[in-house]
Design a protein around this motif. Structure first.
Motif, mmCIF file in Angstrom:
data_model
loop_
_atom_site.group_PDB
_atom_site.id
_atom_site.type_symbol
_atom_site.label_atom_id
_atom_site.label_comp_id
_atom_site.label_asym_id
_atom_site.label_seq_id
_atom_site.Cartn_x
_atom_site.Cartn_y
_atom_site.Cartn_z
ATOM 1 N N ILE A 190 0.878 -1.168 0.000
ATOM 2 C CA ILE A 190 0.000 0.000 0.000
ATOM 3 C C ILE A 190 0.918 1.222 0.000
ATOM 4 N N LEU A 191 0.856 2.023 -1.043
ATOM 5 C CA LEU A 191 1.739 3.175 -1.209
ATOM 6 C C LEU A 191 0.923 4.462 -1.125
ATOM 7 N N VAL A 192 1.230 5.296 -0.152
ATOM 8 C CA VAL A 192 0.539 6.568 0.038
ATOM 9 C C VAL A 192 1.436 7.691 -0.482
ATOM 10 N N SER A 193 0.948 8.410 -1.492
ATOM 11 C CA SER A 193 1.697 9.514 -2.110
ATOM 12 C C SER A 193 3.118 9.078 -2.459
ATOM 13 N N PRO A 194 3.269 8.043 -3.280
ATOM 14 C CA PRO A 194 4.607 7.514 -3.566
ATOM 15 C C PRO A 194 5.465 8.508 -4.345
ATOM 16 N N MET A 195 6.746 8.569 -3.973
ATOM 17 C CA MET A 195 7.733 9.385 -4.673
ATOM 18 C C MET A 195 8.408 8.464 -5.690
ATOM 19 N N VAL A 196 7.913 8.485 -6.898
ATOM 20 C CA VAL A 196 8.299 7.486 -7.889
ATOM 21 C C VAL A 196 9.628 7.805 -8.557
ATOM 22 N N HIS A 197 9.897 9.086 -8.783
ATOM 23 C CA HIS A 197 11.126 9.479 -9.465
ATOM 24 C C HIS A 197 12.270 9.631 -8.455
ATOM 25 N N THR A 198 13.462 9.886 -8.955
ATOM 26 C CA THR A 198 14.621 10.050 -8.071
ATOM 27 C C THR A 198 14.400 11.227 -7.122
ATOM 28 N N PRO A 199 15.112 11.267 -5.991
ATOM 29 C CA PRO A 199 14.975 12.418 -5.092
ATOM 30 C C PRO A 199 15.215 13.761 -5.782
ATOM 31 N N ARG A 200 16.206 13.841 -6.665
ATOM 32 C CA ARG A 200 16.471 15.113 -7.351
ATOM 33 C C ARG A 200 15.238 15.557 -8.148
ATOM 34 N N HIS A 201 14.674 14.630 -8.916
ATOM 35 C CA HIS A 201 13.540 14.986 -9.772
ATOM 36 C C HIS A 201 12.257 15.163 -8.970
ATOM 37 N N SER A 202 12.044 14.310 -7.969
ATOM 38 C CA SER A 202 10.835 14.422 -7.149
ATOM 39 C C SER A 202 10.823 15.709 -6.339
ATOM 40 N N LEU A 203 11.945 15.993 -5.667
ATOM 41 C CA LEU A 203 12.017 17.192 -4.830
ATOM 42 C C LEU A 203 12.104 18.457 -5.680
ATOM 43 N N PRO A 253 1.050 -7.041 -6.110
ATOM 44 C CA PRO A 253 -0.202 -6.264 -6.027
ATOM 45 C C PRO A 253 0.025 -4.947 -5.278
ATOM 46 N N THR A 254 -0.414 -3.851 -5.879
ATOM 47 C CA THR A 254 -0.089 -2.517 -5.375
ATOM 48 C C THR A 254 -1.338 -1.649 -5.290
ATOM 49 N N PHE A 255 -1.532 -1.034 -4.142
ATOM 50 C CA PHE A 255 -2.609 -0.061 -3.938
ATOM 51 C C PHE A 255 -1.964 1.307 -3.762
ATOM 52 N N VAL A 256 -2.285 2.238 -4.660
ATOM 53 C CA VAL A 256 -1.700 3.577 -4.644
ATOM 54 C C VAL A 256 -2.775 4.581 -4.241
ATOM 55 N N ALA A 257 -2.490 5.384 -3.220
ATOM 56 C CA ALA A 257 -3.448 6.377 -2.742
ATOM 57 C C ALA A 257 -2.854 7.772 -2.852
ATOM 58 N N TYR A 258 -3.597 8.663 -3.501
ATOM 59 C CA TYR A 258 -3.215 10.074 -3.614
ATOM 60 C C TYR A 258 -4.301 10.940 -2.974
ATOM 61 N N GLY A 259 -3.902 12.147 -2.592
ATOM 62 C CA GLY A 259 -4.866 13.155 -2.167
ATOM 63 C C GLY A 259 -4.904 14.266 -3.204
ATOM 64 N N SER A 260 -6.086 14.733 -3.568
ATOM 65 C CA SER A 260 -6.176 15.754 -4.616
ATOM 66 C C SER A 260 -5.579 17.082 -4.173
ATOM 67 N N LYS A 261 -5.406 17.266 -2.856
ATOM 68 C CA LYS A 261 -4.835 18.502 -2.340
ATOM 69 C C LYS A 261 -3.341 18.354 -2.054
ATOM 70 N N ASP A 262 -2.778 17.243 -2.465
ATOM 71 C CA ASP A 262 -1.354 17.004 -2.273
ATOM 72 C C ASP A 262 -0.569 17.923 -3.199
ATOM 73 N N VAL A 263 0.318 18.756 -2.629
ATOM 74 C CA VAL A 263 1.109 19.688 -3.439
ATOM 75 C C VAL A 263 2.568 19.236 -3.525
ATOM 76 N N MET A 264 2.831 17.986 -3.204
ATOM 77 C CA MET A 264 4.216 17.514 -3.144
ATOM 78 C C MET A 264 4.523 16.398 -4.141
ATOM 79 N N THR A 265 3.512 15.727 -4.651
ATOM 80 C CA THR A 265 3.721 14.529 -5.447
ATOM 81 C C THR A 265 3.329 14.737 -6.899
ATOM 82 N N ALA A 266 4.174 14.270 -7.801
ATOM 83 C CA ALA A 266 3.853 14.290 -9.235
ATOM 84 C C ALA A 266 2.934 13.105 -9.520
#
Length: 534
Positions: A190-203, A253-266
């Motif tokens: 179960i992945l909540v707001s996963p940071m999929v790209h490298t730290p440089r690109h994600s941050l 098997p993967t469950f991905v959860a995002y929040g629509s108000k999340d301003v940190m995740t691509a």
């Protein structure tokens, strides 16, 4: 000439950055986030709240493989009372911390109770950090620690060791990739707001998007480009570009959860990459949910106010999905549901470390700080000398330091003015950061007045300081010309220079040139951060 130099430095240190495509959207297939399964036997499936939860506490020691350093971590295990799973054994979940320094007793309390009350054994441990910090965090070693937590669950007599999954949030989704490579028995995630790209690109994406959302002036936004172009690998800090795009990262098997108000995740590019990597690994079992009004950790409201709750339906959906997967049931709902997934700008995947620019940045800032400290100490000594002179002669005159042609007063005013501009620059940037922190915690964006207009104000004052410094140097040249020094060369100049231009004392001359060098470095710092082109 001075202004031309500063403009040139600003342009040479500029990092191009393409935000296109903007406004990406991944359309949801249904507004209903519910997770459903075929249930041929008709046997009721456990739900959240079906079992009472028993909490146990323990300690375990984890070792950092690269150094041999050990750390004792507190462990919190939640067990469902009276639950019996397949073959009398129940599934389990290991919780993995996001950024910061999380403690087992404080984190994952609600979701831990949720899963335990539906028949899962859950374990939360203190975040393994050893002697690292946020920049030097050891992700592979952290994966070892969480694998040890999974083994802790497997050692319990009523837990099925082959039905243990992970619940990872934010930063820990970089660690989960290493864990899945190490432990092939992990059954689901179960992945909540996963940071999929490298730290440089994600941050880099996070900062660029948030600077824009709070209405920061493009000048402030250009700072992001320079910061995330730093080559930290030159100093032995490799996490910025650590490769977490591992083959097994999304092979289960993967469950991905995002929040629509999340301003940190691509979210759009993140979800697309998860589907792509999962399919490449032969896994077509990926479920994505986007919850309206949820923030980066799926909470609703401003977390600075406390007592925020998880997004509506997330807890039930997450638990129902885990229950169905651990029982091998076939999922019947749509795989992408909830709010439409939106992403304002593109992930800067062409961003990389610029080694030459990084060394220049470090040398320049170290020189600026060193010279400012030296100038500050010299000005403190100058003030003491002036006070001693005043006490002796009962009058305030420039002869205490020996400056000529009014250079002393002009130098003092310019020194204080330049420091004031430096303070304005720091204050403006701090205001932007405070606005971003408030936004991340769930507050609505504030009016962008100060974070926009402070930049041109600083530019105006900074340009005035450059002009004033230019006038000082022009005055120096003028005095030298009057005395004929500019027409002399080498030894002839040394023989004929009798009367000093700046001051009669060595202390004053040293004070002048150290201050001038410090101020030049400060102006070059402003130029490095783009002050003279935006």
């Amino acid at each position: 000439m001075l202004l031309g130099l500063l403009v040139t430095v600003s342009n040479l240190s500029n990092i191009p950055w393409d935000n296109e495509p903007t406004g990406q959207t991944l359309e949801s297939l249904s507004a209903d986030t519910s997770v459903t399964f075929e249930n041929p036997t008709g046997e009721p499936l456990p739900k959240r709240g079906d079992y009472e939860v028993e909490v146990r506490e323990d300690d375990m020691t984890v070792t950092r493989a690269s150094t041999g350093e050990t750390e004792s971590l507190h462990v919190v295990v939640r067990m469902p009372k009276g639950a019996e799973g397949t073959g009398g054994k129940i599934p389990g979940v290991v919780f993995m911390h996001g950024a910061g320094y999380g403690l087992a007793k404080d984190w994952f309390v609600d979701v831990g109770d949720d899963l335990a009350s539906a028949g899962f054994a859950t374990i939360a441990i203190d975040k393994p950090v050893w002697s690292t910090n946020d920049v030097t965090r050891d992700y592979p070693a952290s994966a070892d620690a969480y694998e040890q937590a999974a083994e802790y669950l497997r050692a319990l007599p009523n837990v099925d060791g082959d039905r243990i999954g992970i619940y990872a949030t934010s930063e820990s989704t970089w660690i989960s990739a290493f864990l899945l490579e190490k432990d092939p028995r992990i059954a689901f995630q179960i992945l909540v707001s996963p940071m999929v790209h490298t730290p440089r690109h994600s941050l880099g994406f996070l900062a660029a998007q948030d600077f824009a959302l709070v209405g920061a002036n493009p000048g402030y936004q250009s700072i992001v480009r320079r910061v995330f172009s730093a080559d930290l690998g030159a100093f032995g800090l490799t996490n910025f570009d650590i490769d977490t795009d591992l083959p097994r990262a999304y092979a289960i098997p993967t469950f991905v959860a995002y929040g629509s108000k999340d301003v940190m995740t691509a979210q759009v590019e993140g979800a697309e990459r998860i589907f792509d990597r999962a399919h490449a690994a032969g896994n077509w079992d990926v479920t994505v949910r986007d919850y309206p009004v949820g923030n980066h950790v799926l909470r609703i409201g401003d977390e600075e106010d406390g007592d925020t709750k998880l997004a509506d339906h997330f807890e039930d959906d997450m638990v129902d999905w885990a229950v169905g997967k651990t029982r091998g049931l076939t999922q019947t709902d749509v795989r992408v549901a909830g709010a439409d997934i939106y992403q304002s700008i593109a992930v800067p995947q062409d961003l990389y470390g610029h080694r030459t620019l990084t060394f220049y940045m470090v040398i320049l800032h170290v020189a600026a700080v060193t010279l400012l400290l030296a100038a500050g100490l010299l000005w403190l000594a100058a003030l003491v000398r002036r006070l001693v002179y005043l006490r002796r002669h009962r009058r305030w005159r420039g002869s205490a330091l020996g400056f000529l042609h009014g250079f002393g007063n002009v130098l003092a005013v310019l020194f204080l003015t330049t420091l004031a501009v430096l303070y304005l620059f720091g204050s403006g940037l701090a205001q932007v950061v405070m606005e971003i922190v408030s936004l991340v915690w769930g507050a609505a964006p504030a009016s962008p007045d100060i974070v926009y207009w402070s930049w041109p104000v600083i530019q105006f004052v900074c340009t005035a300081v450059v002009w004033a410094w230019a006038r000082v140097f022009a005055r120096l040249i003028e005095v030298a010309q009057v005395r004929g020094y500019t027409r002399m060369k080498g030894r002839e100049l040394m023989r004929h220079v009798r009367e000093p231009i700046i001051a009669t004392t060595r202390f004053a001359r040293v004070l002048f040139w150290v201050t001038a060098a410090a101020m030049l470095c400060v102006l070059l710092v402003f130029a490095f951060w783009g002050m003279f082109i935006y």
